[in-house]
Design a protein around this motif. Structure first.
Motif: not given
Length: 206
Positions: A97-100, A197-201, A102-110
């Motif tokens: 959930r946190a990875a998705v 778990a480390t993807f946001p970092d 974090a990605a959504a803060e930078r653009g579209p996610v699928a």
């Protein structure tokens, strides 16, 4: 920049039947479909001549296997049997959930997933408590018609997101399939190297 995530093995772990042919046979019989005596063999044979890279929906395969053995398939029975046979127990991967988010803060996610069973991806996301509205699109091979690593699945995902294919960063667990994004100029992130778990970092460091 757009991010895409593989579903099975990446965002979730989903239990699938140990013996798919037997699981489908059980559900066919429950729907009064006569299951051939050599069903395991029929299930394992190729019955639809599909081009390389194409996804054959599992219900179409099952219906074709039954027809090959002379069994009439009631309307939609094969689809209902397959959907029931692949009704998953789902475990959400730590950090998904946190990875998705974090990605959504930078653009579209699928979600960009190989899946030959209709409804399975949507049902899995619900059971994993990964709401569809967390994603701008959910693109599966059964809906698109092409399987990773075929570039056409990545291209279709990019079109759905309204971005260029080479802007995709695809997160997955299988270099053989998920790594196909590199053929369209995108970037592959292997969860073996960058766990969710480390993807946001990892994103912060880019």
């Amino acid at each position: 920049m757009a991010h895409t995530f593989d579903l099975f093995g990446t965002l979730v772990r989903a239990a699938t039947p140990d013996d798919p042919a037997r699981a489908v046979a059980k559900e066919l019989a429950a729907r009064d479909v006569a299951v051939p005596d050599d069903w395991a063999r029929a299930y394992g044979e190729v019955h639809i001549d599909a081009p390389e890279g194409a996804e054959v929906p599992l219900p179409a395969h099952v219906a074709a296997a039954l027809r090959d053995r002379g069994v009439d398939v009631p309307a939609n029975a094969a689809r209902r049997a397959v959907v029931a046979a692949f009704d998953p127990d789902v475990e959400t991967v730590e950090g998904a959930r946190a990875a998705v988010a974090a990605a959504a803060e930078r653009g579209p996610v699928a979600v960009c997933s190989n899946c030959s069973v209709p409804e399975l991806a949507a049902r899995t996301l619900i059971r994993a408590d990964l709401e569809r509205d967390a994603f701008d699109a959910v693109v599966t091979s059964v809906a698109c018609g092409w399987r990773k690593p075929d570039t056409r699945l990545f291209e279709a995902t990019a079109r759905t997101l309204g971005v260029a294919p080479d802007s995709l960063t695809h997160v997955g667990d299988d270099p053989r399939t998920d790594g196909g994004v590199e053929a369209v100029g995108g970037r592959f992130v292997d969860v073996a190297d960058v766990p969710l778990a480390t993807f946001p970092d990892w994103l912060e460091g880019r």
